[in-house]
Design a protein around this motif. Sequence first.
Motif, PDB file in Angstrom:
ATOM      1  N   TYR A  74       0.841  -1.203   0.000  1.00 42.21           N
ATOM      2  CA  TYR A  74       0.000   0.000   0.000  1.00 42.21           C
ATOM      3  C   TYR A  74       0.878   1.256   0.000  1.00 42.21           C
ATOM      4  O   TYR A  74       0.687   2.153  -0.811  1.00 42.21           O
ATOM      5  N   PHE A  75       1.827   1.325   0.938  1.00 45.37           N
ATOM      6  CA  PHE A  75       2.680   2.511   1.031  1.00 45.37           C
ATOM      7  C   PHE A  75       3.552   2.674  -0.214  1.00 45.37           C
ATOM      8  O   PHE A  75       3.771   3.797  -0.676  1.00 45.37           O
ATOM      9  N   GLU A  76       4.025   1.581  -0.777  1.00 41.81           N
ATOM     10  CA  GLU A  76       4.813   1.674  -2.009  1.00 41.81           C
ATOM     11  C   GLU A  76       3.956   2.255  -3.133  1.00 41.81           C
ATOM     12  O   GLU A  76       4.412   3.114  -3.889  1.00 41.81           O
ATOM     13  N   GLY A  77       2.705   1.817  -3.217  1.00 36.38           N
ATOM     14  CA  GLY A  77       1.781   2.339  -4.232  1.00 36.38           C
ATOM     15  C   GLY A  77       1.503   3.819  -4.064  1.00 36.38           C
ATOM     16  O   GLY A  77       1.145   4.516  -5.022  1.00 36.38           O
ATOM     17  N   LYS A  78       1.653   4.319  -2.852  1.00 34.37           N
ATOM     18  CA  LYS A  78       1.449   5.750  -2.565  1.00 34.37           C
ATOM     19  C   LYS A  78       2.765   6.529  -2.643  1.00 34.37           C
ATOM     20  O   LYS A  78       2.815   7.700  -2.281  1.00 34.37           O
ATOM     21  N   ASN A  79       3.828   5.858  -3.120  1.00 33.96           N
ATOM     22  CA  ASN A  79       5.165   6.452  -3.209  1.00 33.96           C
ATOM     23  C   ASN A  79       5.688   6.921  -1.852  1.00 33.96           C
ATOM     24  O   ASN A  79       6.453   7.877  -1.760  1.00 33.96           O
ATOM     25  N   MET A  80       5.289   6.230  -0.826  1.00 34.91           N
ATOM     26  CA  MET A  80       5.780   6.499   0.529  1.00 34.91           C
ATOM     27  C   MET A  80       6.807   5.405   0.831  1.00 34.91           C
ATOM     28  O   MET A  80       6.546   4.474   1.591  1.00 34.91           O
ATOM     29  N   PHE A  81       7.959   5.550   0.183  1.00 33.72           N
ATOM     30  CA  PHE A  81       8.942   4.479   0.158  1.00 33.72           C
ATOM     31  C   PHE A  81       9.558   4.183   1.523  1.00 33.72           C
ATOM     32  O   PHE A  81       9.857   3.026   1.830  1.00 33.72           O
ATOM     33  N   GLY A  82       9.746   5.198   2.352  1.00 30.95           N
ATOM     34  CA  GLY A  82      10.298   4.970   3.689  1.00 30.95           C
ATOM     35  C   GLY A  82       9.386   4.078   4.517  1.00 30.95           C
ATOM     36  O   GLY A  82       9.833   3.109   5.140  1.00 30.95           O
ATOM     37  N   GLY A 102       9.883  -9.359   6.674  1.00 32.24           N
ATOM     38  CA  GLY A 102      11.015 -10.244   6.451  1.00 32.24           C
ATOM     39  C   GLY A 102      11.584 -10.142   5.043  1.00 32.24           C
ATOM     40  O   GLY A 102      12.399 -10.965   4.634  1.00 32.24           O
ATOM     41  N   MET A 103      11.187  -9.136   4.297  1.00 32.10           N
ATOM     42  CA  MET A 103      11.636  -8.953   2.910  1.00 32.10           C
ATOM     43  C   MET A 103      12.728  -7.880   2.896  1.00 32.10           C
ATOM     44  O   MET A 103      12.513  -6.747   2.468  1.00 32.10           O
ATOM     45  N   ILE A 104      13.895  -8.262   3.350  1.00 32.88           N
ATOM     46  CA  ILE A 104      14.988  -7.326   3.598  1.00 32.88           C
ATOM     47  C   ILE A 104      15.465  -6.631   2.319  1.00 32.88           C
ATOM     48  O   ILE A 104      15.683  -5.407   2.316  1.00 32.88           O
ATOM     49  N   GLU A 105      15.628  -7.369   1.236  1.00 35.44           N
ATOM     50  CA  GLU A 105      16.105  -6.750  -0.014  1.00 35.44           C
ATOM     51  C   GLU A 105      15.109  -5.717  -0.520  1.00 35.44           C
ATOM     52  O   GLU A 105      15.498  -4.626  -0.948  1.00 35.44           O
ATOM     53  N   LYS A 106      13.833  -6.041  -0.458  1.00 34.64           N
ATOM     54  CA  LYS A 106      12.790  -5.102  -0.907  1.00 34.64           C
ATOM     55  C   LYS A 106      12.766  -3.886   0.017  1.00 34.64           C
ATOM     56  O   LYS A 106      12.591  -2.756  -0.436  1.00 34.64           O
ATOM     57  N   ALA A 107      12.951  -4.114   1.312  1.00 34.68           N
ATOM     58  CA  ALA A 107      12.995  -3.011   2.270  1.00 34.68           C
ATOM     59  C   ALA A 107      14.157  -2.073   1.940  1.00 34.68           C
ATOM     60  O   ALA A 107      13.985  -0.849   1.902  1.00 34.68           O
ATOM     61  N   LEU A 108      15.313  -2.647   1.662  1.00 38.09           N
ATOM     62  CA  LEU A 108      16.489  -1.848   1.327  1.00 38.09           C
ATOM     63  C   LEU A 108      16.230  -1.027   0.067  1.00 38.09           C
ATOM     64  O   LEU A 108      16.564   0.165   0.006  1.00 38.09           O
ATOM     65  N   GLU A 109      15.614  -1.646  -0.923  1.00 40.13           N
ATOM     66  CA  GLU A 109      15.258  -0.941  -2.163  1.00 40.13           C
ATOM     67  C   GLU A 109      14.364   0.266  -1.857  1.00 40.13           C
ATOM     68  O   GLU A 109      14.564   1.352  -2.411  1.00 40.13           O
ATOM     69  N   MET A 110      13.389   0.084  -0.971  1.00 41.93           N
ATOM     70  CA  MET A 110      12.473   1.173  -0.621  1.00 41.93           C
ATOM     71  C   MET A 110      13.200   2.278   0.143  1.00 41.93           C
ATOM     72  O   MET A 110      12.984   3.456  -0.105  1.00 41.93           O
ATOM     73  N   PHE A 111      14.067   1.888   1.068  1.00 42.92           N
ATOM     74  CA  PHE A 111      14.819   2.879   1.837  1.00 42.92           C
ATOM     75  C   PHE A 111      15.712   3.716   0.923  1.00 42.92           C
ATOM     76  O   PHE A 111      15.835   4.923   1.097  1.00 42.92           O
TER      77      PHE A 111
END
Length: 182
Positions: free
Chosen positions: A146-154, A164-173
């Motif tokens: 949801y937050f990714e879709g709203k461009n709220m990447f942090g 538990g999706m560490i790589e995806k989390a890092l990408e968003m950060f």
Amino acid sequence: AVTIYISIKQFKSAEDLIDKIKNTNLLIQLARMKENEKLYKDAEAAYERAGEWEQVIRLNLQYLNNIDKAKDIVLNKHKTESAALLVAEYFENMGRKKETIEFKLIAKRFDEAFALAQTFNEMDAYANYISKYIFSKDEFKKIAIYFEGKNMFGKAGIYYQKAGMIEKALEMFIKSNEDEYL
């Protein structure tokens, strides 16, 4: 004695003995009589003594206007799905979305709570309650999407990390422009 008093409709005499009544059925019968007489506080006391928490919650929501007591019972004494749903429906009728979401989650109505959070832009409240009550990786992933879709990447990164999706989390950060996430 209480049974006789109730059968001859001497409710005051029966009520005087309420502290001595241990029979749940008698207490419930007395509570219903009091409720029929619109003596809601007396009915509440009898239901409470009988351990009929959903009836106590219902009376507090419908007649006694004591939402705090109803919430307290659900959160501390009688945390059942049906009791939580009573409180959720009350809040929904009052237009109080955050509280509706919280009690729908307690009632395990996850999809309904998520839909409300999306519709009314209350995902932060939803996420807070999920973190408080549920700790589900699947729910954290839905919040992150949801937050990714709203461009709220942090925020997306925070919930991908909780999922538990560490790589995806890092990408968003990394995508986030906010220093606190870098």
